[in-house]
Every structure is written in structure tokens, then in C-alpha cells.
Write a protein that holds these residues in place. Sequence first.
Motif, short mmCIF file in Angstrom:
data_model
loop_
_atom_site.label_atom_id
_atom_site.label_comp_id
_atom_site.label_asym_id
_atom_site.label_seq_id
_atom_site.Cartn_x
_atom_site.Cartn_y
_atom_site.Cartn_z
N LEU A 1 102.44 63.61 45.03
CA LEU A 1 102.92 63.11 43.76
C LEU A 1 103.63 64.22 42.98
O LEU A 1 103.14 65.34 42.91
CB LEU A 1 101.76 62.57 42.92
CG LEU A 1 102.16 61.99 41.56
CD1 LEU A 1 102.09 60.47 41.60
CD2 LEU A 1 101.26 62.50 40.45
N LEU B 1 105.26 64.82 39.10
CA LEU B 1 105.24 64.21 37.77
C LEU B 1 105.70 65.21 36.72
O LEU B 1 105.33 66.38 36.76
CB LEU B 1 103.82 63.74 37.44
CG LEU B 1 103.57 63.16 36.04
CD1 LEU B 1 104.39 61.89 35.82
CD2 LEU B 1 102.07 62.89 35.85
N TYR C 1 109.03 52.78 34.46
CA TYR C 1 107.65 52.81 34.92
C TYR C 1 106.82 51.74 34.22
O TYR C 1 106.91 51.55 33.01
CB TYR C 1 107.03 54.20 34.67
CG TYR C 1 107.86 55.30 35.27
CD1 TYR C 1 107.85 55.54 36.63
CD2 TYR C 1 108.67 56.09 34.46
CE1 TYR C 1 108.63 56.54 37.20
CE2 TYR C 1 109.45 57.11 35.02
CZ TYR C 1 109.42 57.32 36.39
OH TYR C 1 110.20 58.30 36.94
N ILE D 1 109.55 60.80 30.99
CA ILE D 1 108.68 60.74 32.16
C ILE D 1 109.53 60.75 33.41
O ILE D 1 110.53 60.04 33.50
CB ILE D 1 107.80 59.47 32.15
CG1 ILE D 1 107.04 59.34 30.84
CG2 ILE D 1 106.82 59.49 33.33
CD1 ILE D 1 106.33 58.00 30.70
N TYR D 2 109.11 61.55 34.38
CA TYR D 2 109.68 61.46 35.73
C TYR D 2 108.51 61.43 36.71
O TYR D 2 107.57 62.24 36.62
CB TYR D 2 110.58 62.65 36.07
CG TYR D 2 110.98 62.61 37.53
CD1 TYR D 2 112.04 61.83 37.94
CD2 TYR D 2 110.24 63.30 38.48
CE1 TYR D 2 112.38 61.74 39.28
CE2 TYR D 2 110.56 63.21 39.83
CZ TYR D 2 111.64 62.44 40.22
OH TYR D 2 111.96 62.33 41.56
N CYS D 3 108.57 60.52 37.67
CA CYS D 3 107.54 60.45 38.71
C CYS D 3 108.16 59.91 39.99
O CYS D 3 108.98 58.99 39.94
CB CYS D 3 106.37 59.56 38.25
SG CYS D 3 104.98 59.53 39.42
N ASN D 4 107.75 60.47 41.12
CA ASN D 4 108.30 60.02 42.39
C ASN D 4 107.43 58.93 43.02
O ASN D 4 107.68 58.49 44.15
CB ASN D 4 108.43 61.19 43.36
CG ASN D 4 107.08 61.74 43.80
OD1 ASN D 4 106.06 61.52 43.13
ND2 ASN D 4 107.06 62.48 44.90
N ASP D 5 106.39 58.49 42.30
CA ASP D 5 105.50 57.45 42.82
C ASP D 5 105.06 56.56 41.66
O ASP D 5 103.98 56.72 41.09
CB ASP D 5 104.28 58.11 43.48
CG ASP D 5 103.34 57.10 44.14
OD1 ASP D 5 103.65 55.89 44.09
OD2 ASP D 5 102.30 57.52 44.67
N SER D 6 105.91 55.62 41.31
CA SER D 6 105.63 54.76 40.16
C SER D 6 104.43 53.85 40.39
O SER D 6 103.77 53.42 39.44
CB SER D 6 106.86 53.92 39.83
OG SER D 6 107.24 53.12 40.94
N LEU E 1 101.36 55.94 39.47
CA LEU E 1 101.43 56.61 38.16
C LEU E 1 100.36 56.11 37.18
O LEU E 1 99.72 56.94 36.52
CB LEU E 1 102.82 56.44 37.56
CG LEU E 1 103.03 57.04 36.17
CD1 LEU E 1 102.78 58.54 36.18
CD2 LEU E 1 104.43 56.73 35.66
N TYR F 1 103.25 69.02 33.98
CA TYR F 1 104.03 69.05 35.21
C TYR F 1 103.10 69.06 36.41
O TYR F 1 102.12 69.82 36.44
CB TYR F 1 104.94 70.29 35.26
CG TYR F 1 106.00 70.27 34.19
CD1 TYR F 1 107.08 69.40 34.27
CD2 TYR F 1 105.92 71.12 33.09
CE1 TYR F 1 108.05 69.36 33.28
CE2 TYR F 1 106.88 71.09 32.09
CZ TYR F 1 107.94 70.21 32.20
OH TYR F 1 108.90 70.17 31.21
N ASP G 1 112.49 65.36 46.64
CA ASP G 1 111.40 65.91 45.83
C ASP G 1 111.56 67.42 45.66
O ASP G 1 111.33 67.96 44.56
CB ASP G 1 110.05 65.61 46.48
CG ASP G 1 109.68 64.13 46.39
OD1 ASP G 1 110.30 63.43 45.57
OD2 ASP G 1 108.79 63.70 47.14
#
Length: 235
Positions: free
Chosen positions: A113, A115, A135, A148-153, A156, A177, A227
Motif C-alpha cells: 500500500l 498512501l 476514494y 489524498i493519494y492511495c494506490n489501493d482504494s 483504504l 505518508y 508506484d
Amino acid sequence: MANGPLRAPRPDIRPPNPNHAPPAWMFLVAIITLAACATAIALWVRRGPYRAWKAFAAAIGGEFRSAGGLAPQLVTGEVRSRPFMLETATSHEDDAGYYHTRGRTPIKNRASLILGIRRKSLLEEVQTRGEPSPYELDDPDFARHFNIYCNDSVNLPAVLTPEARRELRRYHDVEIYVRMAEMEWRRGGEERDLRTIERLTGLLIDMADAIDALPVRGRSLTQVLADEKVIEKGV
């Protein structure tokens, strides 16, 4: 003698002038006293972060280091069985250097993850007003105040829980982070409030536990490269 006997002149018994200026040495003493008080107050204020970090180190049974006995430099120890480090750093992710306090801990992060959470400025809030959040947190107020930034919504919400969002709302200046093997919180300058250090560190450990509890997630080569690029840019 028609005019009577001669009399001696009467002495001048007028009271002293109350507006008479005090001696010069009294002005000098007053100036020195005021300067000493101002210096003592400034030193006490300047050592605020020093006192907070030292108290935090004592609370977790960790090691405290300072710079010249005036400013805090580093705290190392364990929080709920996790290694933890509190330090100052300067990042150059933007054009201007950003001097900040950061608390960080290593994570296993089998879900890979990534974030990034950052409190928006007032200008950013105005500029992004009305923009939908990518999200599904069911919390439009949080999305309005935070980037917000996330590679796995999908996962999250398990990490950014209602309790975590409620804690983050307390601060006008805060960042979280999560990278592949480490996560951290940040605040600008040298954090001087012991309670803030304790609360943000507790939040960080809660989120770290949630991340390490996520199931293993496979990623394609394209996702891995994307990523890594995000991390390099300073998620």
C-alpha cells in the motif's frame, strides 16, 4: 525703633520636587533587568520543543538527543513494540525547502500500500471545492480539507478509519505518508506540544497495524513501476 527688632531670614522648608529625575544608575539597572527577563522568556519559549521531546523520550523509555542543549534533534525507542524515531528533517519535494518534525516507523506492508495524506491550504480548498473524491470514504468533509493519494482504494477505508480521520482533523498542518517499508507523520517546524506528539504517534501505530493486517496483494510490473515513480516524486 519704629520698625521693631530685626529678624533672621526664615529657612527654605519647601518639600522636595517630586518630579526630580532618579539617578542614572537606576535607569541602567532597569534596562539590564528588562533585558534579562526578555532573554529568559525567549529562551524558555525556544526550549519548548526540547522539553516536549525529552518528556516523550522518557515516556516511551527511549533515547533523547539534542543540538547544543537547546533544540531537539532525535528520539529513538519503541512504541507498542514497534521501533519508532522522532526527528527533524528538511524535504525538497517542492521548490522551497520544508523544515519539519517527523515521526516514523517501519512496516511490513505485504499489501504494498502507498498512501499520502496532506492537509490542504485555504487556497487549495477553494480551488478544489466541488471536485469529487476518487476514494469511497463516505466523508466529503474530510475530502474537502485533505489531499489524498492511495494506490489501493479498496483497502483504504480499513486504514483511514473514521477514528483516524477524526484525529487528523484536529491539525491545520499535518501529513501522513506510507511507503513500501516505512510510514511517517509530519508537521512543520519543531513540534513543541507533547500531547500532539503522543496523539500523532498513536495514530501512526494504529494505521501501521491496520496496514500490516491487510492481505498480500499481487501487483503487475506496470503497477510496480508506477508506484516507484510516485514514491520518487514524494508521495
